[in-house]
Scaffold this motif. Structure first.
Motif, PDB file in Angstrom:
ATOM      1  N   LEU A 194       0.806  -1.216   0.000  1.00  0.00           N
ATOM      2  CA  LEU A 194       0.000   0.000   0.000  1.00  0.00           C
ATOM      3  C   LEU A 194       0.843   1.270   0.000  1.00  0.00           C
ATOM      4  O   LEU A 194       0.814   2.047  -0.944  1.00  0.00           O
ATOM      5  N   TYR A 195       1.590   1.506   1.056  1.00  0.00           N
ATOM      6  CA  TYR A 195       2.392   2.735   1.137  1.00  0.00           C
ATOM      7  C   TYR A 195       3.456   2.575   2.214  1.00  0.00           C
ATOM      8  O   TYR A 195       3.151   2.021   3.272  1.00  0.00           O
ATOM      9  N   PRO A 196       4.682   3.038   1.934  1.00  0.00           N
ATOM     10  CA  PRO A 196       5.143   3.715   0.708  1.00  0.00           C
ATOM     11  C   PRO A 196       5.587   2.754  -0.392  1.00  0.00           C
ATOM     12  O   PRO A 196       6.001   3.206  -1.441  1.00  0.00           O
ATOM     13  N   THR A 197       5.521   1.455  -0.150  1.00  0.00           N
ATOM     14  CA  THR A 197       5.943   0.382  -1.057  1.00  0.00           C
ATOM     15  C   THR A 197       7.472   0.322  -1.121  1.00  0.00           C
ATOM     16  O   THR A 197       8.167   1.197  -0.597  1.00  0.00           O
ATOM     17  N   TRP A 198       7.982  -0.678  -1.809  1.00  0.00           N
ATOM     18  CA  TRP A 198       9.433  -0.813  -1.971  1.00  0.00           C
ATOM     19  C   TRP A 198       9.956   0.015  -3.142  1.00  0.00           C
ATOM     20  O   TRP A 198      11.153   0.043  -3.402  1.00  0.00           O
ATOM     21  N   TYR A 199       9.041   0.650  -3.842  1.00  0.00           N
ATOM     22  CA  TYR A 199       9.420   1.454  -5.004  1.00  0.00           C
ATOM     23  C   TYR A 199       9.268   2.929  -4.654  1.00  0.00           C
ATOM     24  O   TYR A 199       8.142   3.412  -4.455  1.00  0.00           O
ATOM     25  N   HIS A 200      10.370   3.646  -4.588  1.00  0.00           N
ATOM     26  CA  HIS A 200      10.323   5.039  -4.137  1.00  0.00           C
ATOM     27  C   HIS A 200       9.447   5.893  -5.034  1.00  0.00           C
ATOM     28  O   HIS A 200       8.790   6.835  -4.573  1.00  0.00           O
ATOM     29  N   PHE A 201       9.406   5.596  -6.329  1.00  0.00           N
ATOM     30  CA  PHE A 201       8.598   6.386  -7.257  1.00  0.00           C
ATOM     31  C   PHE A 201       7.112   6.303  -6.896  1.00  0.00           C
ATOM     32  O   PHE A 201       6.399   7.317  -6.936  1.00  0.00           O
ATOM     33  N   SER A 253      28.033  16.367   5.106  1.00  0.00           N
ATOM     34  CA  SER A 253      29.166  15.501   5.439  1.00  0.00           C
ATOM     35  C   SER A 253      29.282  14.343   4.455  1.00  0.00           C
ATOM     36  O   SER A 253      30.325  13.708   4.338  1.00  0.00           O
ATOM     37  N   THR A 254      28.164  14.055   3.758  1.00  0.00           N
ATOM     38  CA  THR A 254      28.161  13.022   2.726  1.00  0.00           C
ATOM     39  C   THR A 254      27.413  13.558   1.511  1.00  0.00           C
ATOM     40  O   THR A 254      26.695  14.562   1.597  1.00  0.00           O
ATOM     41  N   PHE A 255      27.554  12.863   0.406  1.00  0.00           N
ATOM     42  CA  PHE A 255      26.801  13.242  -0.796  1.00  0.00           C
ATOM     43  C   PHE A 255      25.498  12.453  -0.818  1.00  0.00           C
ATOM     44  O   PHE A 255      25.506  11.238  -0.964  1.00  0.00           O
ATOM     45  N   HIS A 256      24.389  13.120  -0.655  1.00  0.00           N
ATOM     46  CA  HIS A 256      23.100  12.423  -0.655  1.00  0.00           C
ATOM     47  C   HIS A 256      21.955  13.316  -1.129  1.00  0.00           C
ATOM     48  O   HIS A 256      20.791  13.043  -0.851  1.00  0.00           O
ATOM     49  N   ILE A 257      22.276  14.366  -1.868  1.00  0.00           N
ATOM     50  CA  ILE A 257      21.266  15.317  -2.305  1.00  0.00           C
ATOM     51  C   ILE A 257      20.221  14.664  -3.211  1.00  0.00           C
ATOM     52  O   ILE A 257      19.058  15.072  -3.221  1.00  0.00           O
ATOM     53  N   GLU A 258      20.611  13.625  -3.952  1.00  0.00           N
ATOM     54  CA  GLU A 258      19.680  12.971  -4.869  1.00  0.00           C
ATOM     55  C   GLU A 258      19.265  11.579  -4.403  1.00  0.00           C
ATOM     56  O   GLU A 258      18.652  10.833  -5.159  1.00  0.00           O
ATOM     57  N   SER A 259      19.598  11.252  -3.175  1.00  0.00           N
ATOM     58  CA  SER A 259      19.264   9.929  -2.663  1.00  0.00           C
ATOM     59  C   SER A 259      17.755   9.750  -2.581  1.00  0.00           C
ATOM     60  O   SER A 259      17.038  10.607  -2.056  1.00  0.00           O
ATOM     61  N   ILE A 260      17.268   8.633  -3.083  1.00  0.00           N
ATOM     62  CA  ILE A 260      15.834   8.365  -3.032  1.00  0.00           C
ATOM     63  C   ILE A 260      15.373   8.071  -1.615  1.00  0.00           C
ATOM     64  O   ILE A 260      14.174   8.026  -1.344  1.00  0.00           O
ATOM     65  N   GLU A 261      16.338   7.856  -0.708  1.00  0.00           N
ATOM     66  CA  GLU A 261      15.997   7.633   0.695  1.00  0.00           C
ATOM     67  C   GLU A 261      15.662   8.945   1.399  1.00  0.00           C
ATOM     68  O   GLU A 261      15.088   8.937   2.485  1.00  0.00           O
ATOM     69  N   GLU A 262      16.050  10.053   0.810  1.00  0.00           N
ATOM     70  CA  GLU A 262      15.789  11.357   1.406  1.00  0.00           C
ATOM     71  C   GLU A 262      14.396  11.847   1.002  1.00  0.00           C
ATOM     72  O   GLU A 262      14.095  11.972  -0.177  1.00  0.00           O
ATOM     73  N   LYS A 263      13.560  12.122   1.990  1.00  0.00           N
ATOM     74  CA  LYS A 263      12.184  12.524   1.697  1.00  0.00           C
ATOM     75  C   LYS A 263      12.121  13.861   0.966  1.00  0.00           C
ATOM     76  O   LYS A 263      11.198  14.120   0.203  1.00  0.00           O
TER      77      LYS A 263
END
Length: 318
Positions: free
Chosen positions: A97-104, A151-161
């Motif tokens: 249902l949500y959020p599923t395993w697919y970030h999209f 401190s790390t590169f994560h601007i495009e991480s799909i884990e970031e809301k």
């Protein structure tokens, strides 16, 4: 249906799939473009959904019927094959249902609600779309300044809301171009093409350079803005190509291939993981078998999901 939307869907599907081919290509750097594909998909959604006529429940219900049958099929297959684990009821809700395993899926289902509210406000009070685009960017920048760690590169991480702010901005760009479609000139200047080339090249270089050195992490905020620049440039160029009817002049064979890929774009996104994860071949056999497997699997899921969608729509909206 606008023909340029079909082409953009196909291009987005190719970019996203290619970004997961690190173990398929002979060189891992060839696997890129996932964020570009994501942003194109959200741009397309904003453009196509601009003219909202239904009440929210009916409108959102149609989105659910369009997306979830394919999701449930692929999630079940992935669960059976061991890609996903569902150990309890909460995990079951997360998976199906949500959020599923697919970030999209999680992102688009949440942003559909925001988009509907924005269009409701815009129509009721005649607020210019640029205001909503500015507010979205403003909130993103505030969150970046207050919460974002460099401190790390994560601007495009799909884990970031907060990557959803970038996706939302792409939806609003699509809506804006749909709103201004009739006033956009069909003239394709050198700048129209150069704009796409420069923005794409700038993004590729920045994407390569910034994550490579820690002292560049502090400027990673420029990546979303370069990508938004690219989405605007691509959107404008493709609208101009559409208005000049150039897509209609493409060879029928190529047009059919593009339409086929665009038609199963969602299923390609959902199906690719389980196929790629089981690759045991070397390039170029890996590319042929994995790509063929994804397309066949996606087509089968699309056919089943399409049958379910038609039955559900006929039952709910008869």
């Amino acid at each position: 249906m606008f023909q340029f939307i079909v082409w953009l869907r196909a291009i987005a599907a190719v970019f996203i799939t290619n970004s997961h081919y690190a173990d398929i290509w002979p060189a891992s750097w060839m696997a890129f473009g996932g964020q570009i594909g994501n942003c194109i998909f959200f741009f397309v959604s904003g453009f196509c959904l601009f003219n909202i006529k239904d009440n929210f429940l009916k409108w959102y219900g149609k989105r659910i019927i369009r997306i979830y049958p394919a999701l449930w099929i692929t999630s079940t297959v992935s669960f059976i094959w061991g890609n996903f684990r569902v150990g309890n009821f909460t995990a079951l809700i997360h998976c199906y249902l949500y959020p599923t395993w697919y970030h999209f899926i999680g992102s688009i289902m949440a942003l559909y609600i925001v988009f509907y509210i924005i269009r409701l406000i815009q129509k009721k009070w005649n607020v210019h779309m640029m205001w909503f685009m500015g507010i979205t960017l403003g909130i993103f920048l505030i969150i970046y300044c207050l919460k974002f760690s460099t401190s790390t590169f994560h601007i495009e991480s799909i884990e970031e809301k907060w990557v959803r702010f970038q996706f939302m901005e792409c939806m609003l760009i699509g809506a804006l171009l749909r709103e201004k479609y009739e006033t956009i000139s069909e003239k394709i200047s050198v700048w129209s093409i150069l704009n796409v080339c420069v923005s794409f090249s700038t993004y590729v270089v920045a994407k390569k350079v910034i994550p490579s050195r820690e002292y560049f992490y502090c400027i990673q905020i420029i990546l979303p803005f370069i990508l938004l620049w690219l989405i605007v440039a691509v959107g404008l160029l493709f609208v101009k190509l559409e208005k000049k009817h150039l897509f209609e002049k493409v060879h029928k064979y190529i047009s059919n291939v593009v339409s086929f890929i665009a038609g199963i774009a969602l299923e390609i996104y959902l199906c690719q993981y389980v196929v790629i994860a089981r690759n045991i071949f070397l390039f170029p056999l890996s590319f042929i078998i994995v790509t063929g497997g994804i397309i066949i699997y996606a087509w089968i899921v699309h056919k089943i999901a399409d049958f379910v969608q038609k039955k559900a729509s006929a039952f709910l909206y008869r």
